[in-house]
Design an enzyme around this catalytic site. Sequence first.
Site, PDB file in Angstrom:
ATOM      1  N   ASN A 116      41.303  41.292  39.133  1.00  0.00           N
ATOM      2  CA  ASN A 116      41.393  42.763  39.250  1.00  0.00           C
ATOM      3  C   ASN A 116      41.752  43.212  40.664  1.00  0.00           C
ATOM      4  O   ASN A 116      41.468  42.492  41.613  1.00  0.00           O
ATOM      5  CB  ASN A 116      40.052  43.373  38.848  1.00  0.00           C
ATOM      6  CG  ASN A 116      39.987  43.642  37.363  1.00  0.00           C
ATOM      7  OD1 ASN A 116      40.963  44.065  36.752  1.00  0.00           O
ATOM      8  ND2 ASN A 116      38.830  43.372  36.769  1.00  0.00           N
ATOM      9  N   HIS A 144      44.831  48.625  33.002  1.00  0.00           N
ATOM     10  CA  HIS A 144      43.503  48.087  32.704  1.00  0.00           C
ATOM     11  C   HIS A 144      42.538  48.774  33.679  1.00  0.00           C
ATOM     12  O   HIS A 144      42.191  48.246  34.723  1.00  0.00           O
ATOM     13  CB  HIS A 144      43.500  46.571  32.905  1.00  0.00           C
ATOM     14  CG  HIS A 144      42.126  45.961  32.761  1.00  0.00           C
ATOM     15  ND1 HIS A 144      41.351  46.136  31.643  1.00  0.00           N
ATOM     16  CD2 HIS A 144      41.399  45.181  33.596  1.00  0.00           C
ATOM     17  CE1 HIS A 144      40.203  45.482  31.798  1.00  0.00           C
ATOM     18  NE2 HIS A 144      40.194  44.912  32.981  1.00  0.00           N
ATOM     19  N   ARG A 204      38.066  49.090  40.262  1.00  0.00           N
ATOM     20  CA  ARG A 204      38.903  47.897  40.344  1.00  0.00           C
ATOM     21  C   ARG A 204      39.835  47.996  41.555  1.00  0.00           C
ATOM     22  O   ARG A 204      40.210  46.991  42.140  1.00  0.00           O
ATOM     23  CB  ARG A 204      39.700  47.716  39.052  1.00  0.00           C
ATOM     24  CG  ARG A 204      38.830  47.388  37.851  1.00  0.00           C
ATOM     25  CD  ARG A 204      39.680  47.173  36.612  1.00  0.00           C
ATOM     26  NE  ARG A 204      38.885  46.889  35.422  1.00  0.00           N
ATOM     27  CZ  ARG A 204      38.426  47.815  34.593  1.00  0.00           C
ATOM     28  NH1 ARG A 204      38.653  49.085  34.826  1.00  0.00           N
ATOM     29  NH2 ARG A 204      37.740  47.471  33.532  1.00  0.00           N
ATOM     30  N   GLY A 222      36.688  31.829  34.258  1.00  0.00           N
ATOM     31  CA  GLY A 222      37.422  30.561  34.331  1.00  0.00           C
ATOM     32  C   GLY A 222      36.742  29.452  33.541  1.00  0.00           C
ATOM     33  O   GLY A 222      37.390  28.726  32.780  1.00  0.00           O
ATOM     34  N   ASP A 229      38.510  25.698  42.488  1.00  0.00           N
ATOM     35  CA  ASP A 229      37.733  26.767  43.122  1.00  0.00           C
ATOM     36  C   ASP A 229      37.519  26.379  44.581  1.00  0.00           C
ATOM     37  O   ASP A 229      37.146  25.240  44.868  1.00  0.00           O
ATOM     38  CB  ASP A 229      36.392  26.975  42.414  1.00  0.00           C
ATOM     39  CG  ASP A 229      35.844  28.371  42.671  1.00  0.00           C
ATOM     40  OD1 ASP A 229      35.699  29.142  41.704  1.00  0.00           O
ATOM     41  OD2 ASP A 229      35.598  28.714  43.851  1.00  0.00           O
ATOM     42  N   GLY A 288      34.570  30.643  38.118  1.00  0.00           N
ATOM     43  CA  GLY A 288      33.427  31.510  37.812  1.00  0.00           C
ATOM     44  C   GLY A 288      33.251  31.622  36.301  1.00  0.00           C
ATOM     45  O   GLY A 288      33.721  30.769  35.547  1.00  0.00           O
ATOM     46  N   ARG A 318      33.904  43.028  40.362  1.00  0.00           N
ATOM     47  CA  ARG A 318      33.391  44.364  40.679  1.00  0.00           C
ATOM     48  C   ARG A 318      31.885  44.387  40.786  1.00  0.00           C
ATOM     49  O   ARG A 318      31.189  43.772  39.992  1.00  0.00           O
ATOM     50  CB  ARG A 318      33.785  45.314  39.546  1.00  0.00           C
ATOM     51  CG  ARG A 318      35.148  45.874  39.708  1.00  0.00           C
ATOM     52  CD  ARG A 318      35.282  47.154  38.946  1.00  0.00           C
ATOM     53  NE  ARG A 318      35.200  46.965  37.513  1.00  0.00           N
ATOM     54  CZ  ARG A 318      35.157  47.970  36.664  1.00  0.00           C
ATOM     55  NH1 ARG A 318      35.149  49.212  37.105  1.00  0.00           N
ATOM     56  NH2 ARG A 318      35.111  47.757  35.367  1.00  0.00           N
TER      57      ARG A 318
HETATM   58  C1  LAC Z   1      36.267  44.288  32.667  1.00  0.00           C
HETATM   59  C2  LAC Z   1      36.720  43.583  33.890  1.00  0.00           C
HETATM   60  C3  LAC Z   1      36.875  42.123  33.632  1.00  0.00           C
HETATM   61  O1  LAC Z   1      36.994  45.149  32.190  1.00  0.00           O
HETATM   62  O2  LAC Z   1      37.905  44.128  34.344  1.00  0.00           O
HETATM   63  O3  LAC Z   1      35.191  43.939  32.175  1.00  0.00           O
END
Ligand code: LAC
Length: 306
Positions: free
Chosen positions: A122, A177, A90, A14, A35, A11, A84
Amino acid sequence: MVKKISIIGSGSVGSNLAFHIISHLPLVKDLVLIDTAGDLARGVALDLEDTRGFLGFNTKITGSKNYSHIKDSDIVVITAGAARKQGMTRLDLFKINCKIVKQVSANIKKLAPTAIVVVVTNPMDLINYMVHKFTQFDRRRILGMGSVLDSSRLVNIIHQKTKVCPDSIEGYTFGLHSKDMIVSSDKIKIKGEPITKFCSLADLAKIQQKVKMRGAEIVGFLKKGSAHFAPSLACFNLVQAVCHDRGEIFPVSAVLKGEFGFKGFSAGVPCVIGREGIREIVEFELDEAQKQSFLEIKKMFQDTLR
Ligand code: LAC
């Protein structure tokens, strides 16, 4: 010496990562894009190949849905998984992506058993932990990318507020994250000076809040998919750090085994990166708020994985 890099998932992240690799790491002999969606990876690989006339690289580029091509990779980057959508956290992605990554991990374990694995999928910290579980690789070979991305976002947002040159801004986020990432003022310096010399406390609070919500803000505007320019460059920085083996320090999501007084989960912590992956986790004393955040991360892992 890193000769072969494979990217799982072709995607936006990548394919952009692949472009950075052929542009900046000419000594990589083999670049593989995998992929499972139709012939996507083949198409991306051909398009990338066609930049050869401009960039002059020798790297062989392969695109395929067949995992056999990742055999004996030195580095494997996992970007595969659903992205997302607006309104999704996430964490909502965990179930879908955990399934995908289980298969990916089995293939890496079988075909590239000595690879360094960089995890982008994620919810990144949870997925990073699961990759460790599924592959049983030494935790030093599993690097989660999220806080590297969030740290670049932090520098950008500080620059916007203070107008100081980004090169003079040093700062990083750690922990998760997610919107619960830790953005501590003691981890931000402007030429060695505290950020509060350059902006008010109220502005600092705004900066912290903006960084935490940046990923969601972008998803909200894009409507389809999530950010990819900064994520792919964050990922490239980690890949390059492994290739160059210079001991650069990045806040990488690492599986903790007692560092900072915690174990049994993965979270962004400053790590010295080398050819072997995580050369060293740089520990420091957590203050009370940071300790509380780590306790919450631990609880989130326990609740999600139970
Ligand atoms: C962001 C996604 C890639 O933070 O987790 O934009």
